[in-house]
Design an enzyme around this catalytic site. Structure first.
Site, PDB file in Angstrom:
ATOM      1  N   SER A 189      -7.645   8.108 -24.481  1.00  0.00           N
ATOM      2  CA  SER A 189      -7.989   6.885 -25.209  1.00  0.00           C
ATOM      3  C   SER A 189      -7.836   5.660 -24.300  1.00  0.00           C
ATOM      4  O   SER A 189      -8.502   5.582 -23.271  1.00  0.00           O
ATOM      5  CB  SER A 189      -7.131   6.782 -26.473  1.00  0.00           C
ATOM      6  OG  SER A 189      -7.696   5.882 -27.405  1.00  0.00           O
TER       7      SER A 189
ATOM      8  N   ASP B 152     -11.343  10.322 -30.405  1.00  0.00           N
ATOM      9  CA  ASP B 152     -10.120   9.979 -29.672  1.00  0.00           C
ATOM     10  C   ASP B 152      -9.260  11.203 -29.346  1.00  0.00           C
ATOM     11  O   ASP B 152      -8.905  11.987 -30.230  1.00  0.00           O
ATOM     12  CB  ASP B 152      -9.319   9.003 -30.536  1.00  0.00           C
ATOM     13  CG  ASP B 152      -8.229   8.282 -29.789  1.00  0.00           C
ATOM     14  OD1 ASP B 152      -7.599   8.887 -28.897  1.00  0.00           O
ATOM     15  OD2 ASP B 152      -7.989   7.109 -30.101  1.00  0.00           O
TER      16      ASP B 152
END
Length: 340
Positions: free
Chosen positions: A58, A213
């Site tokens: 991320s 993510d």
């Protein structure tokens, strides 16, 4: 994952073989991580770009891509501080952080199938909850522009082992872009996928599959380096903490998420240590958590987080590293058996 990073042979290496793992953490986590990288670089007199493997998740994937693309820690810090001599394109990138609240999401959930996998206990509960969130509509154009700055369209960064972690949003399978066992992907797609926070950004299609993510499954995925045989791994994880503090308001919900991520990271680090790798964890202190607040996307707090972390991470790094040979820290007595 199979496959192992390519490391310099022991005959030619002058420093320990090192891996660098950068965890998720949104806008504030990225700022905190840059401070931690600066502290680590100063303490070790080592350039993190020289790590044998760079693992990013991320916001950590964003920074791993920057390092893998040749951008140094001093350049990152200068851009975060918007110094006059900073690279304008990096200053603009950090200034264009996502809004503190997501845009109005779609009316349907992002990945209901992921929730069913969680009910069968084939993926973590956090992944299942992520799949139930309404699909985000945020614009990740800033990440695409950053990728185009780092490498020609459709290609990967120059560092041969830059691994960006994402989650298959339908199966919950961890996918590591840049890893030799994963089909090639363009940097702009892999980075947007790793950063695709559920409820905030839409999943990214790569090779006919949807990815989101990487932090859905693990805050840092440090266990990816278990087969690597590295001497040392440095884990910088803004969304875990071994020294939590009482939280208020939205911070209470964030603390629950942080607690779960810390447990996962602890297990991953234990697996690394079991192979003989020395693991150094660098995580926020209570002082950091206080200035971060409960919303890791609140860019208004970025200057305060950065300033605090430049101080706190220096102490955390200092206390995490072994003292030089023959030196004992103040207040510590050497072990009578080992002399350490």
């Amino acid at each position: 994952m199979g496959g192992e990073p390519q490391v310099t042979s022991a005959a030619t290496r002058t420093t320990p073989s090192r891996g660098l793992v950068l965890g998720c953490g949104g806008t504030l986590g990225a700022a905190w991580t840059i401070s931690a990288l600066h502290s680590l670089q100063q303490a070790l007199r080592w350039d993190p770009r020289d790590a044998e493997v760079l693992v990013g998740t991320s916001a950590g994937a964003e920074l791993a891509a920057l390092l893998g693309g040749g951008i140094g820690v001093e350049e990152l810090l200068a851009a975060q501080l918007a110094q006059q001599d900073a690279r304008p394109e990096l200053v603009r990138h950090f200034a264009a952080a996502p809004r503190g609240i997501p845009p109005r999401p779609a009316l349907f959930s992002g990945a209901p199938g992921l929730a069913r996998h969680a009910l069968r206990r084939t993926v973590p509960a956090l992944a299942g909850l992520s799949g139930l969130l309404p699909q985000g509509r945020g614009d990740a154009g800033r990440l695409a522009a950053l990728s185009d700055l780092l490498t020609p369209a459709g290609q990967w960064v120059g560092h041969p082992a830059t691994w960006l972690v994402a989650t298959d949003f339908d199966t919950g399978r961890r996918t590591v872009f840049g890893h030799p066992d994963t089909p090639p992907a363009a940097l702009r797609d892999a980075l947007r996928a790793s950063w695709a926070v559920p409820g905030w950004f839409p999943p990214v299609r790569i090779g006919g599959r949807r990815y989101a993510d990487g932090g859905i499954l693990s805050t840092a995925s440090a266990d990816l380096l278990v087969p690597s045989g590295l001497d040392e791994v440095y884990v910088i994880a803004p969304m875990s903490s071994l020294s939590p503090a009482p939280r208020r308001g939205l911070g209470r919900a964030e603390a629950l998420l942080r607690r779960a991520m810390t447990r996962t990271l602890t297990a991953e680090c234990a697996a690394l240590r079991a192979t003989g790798t020395r693991v150094v964890r660098i995580e926020p202190t209570a002082a950091d958590l206080e200035v971060m607040g409960g919303n890791f996307m609140d860019a208004r707090r970025r200057p305060a987080v950065l300033e605090t972390a430049l101080r706190t991470t220096r102490a955390v790094v200092r206390d995490s590293l072994p003292p030089p040979a023959g030196h004992h820290r103040t207040g510590q007595r050497p072990d009578a058996r080992t002399g350490a």
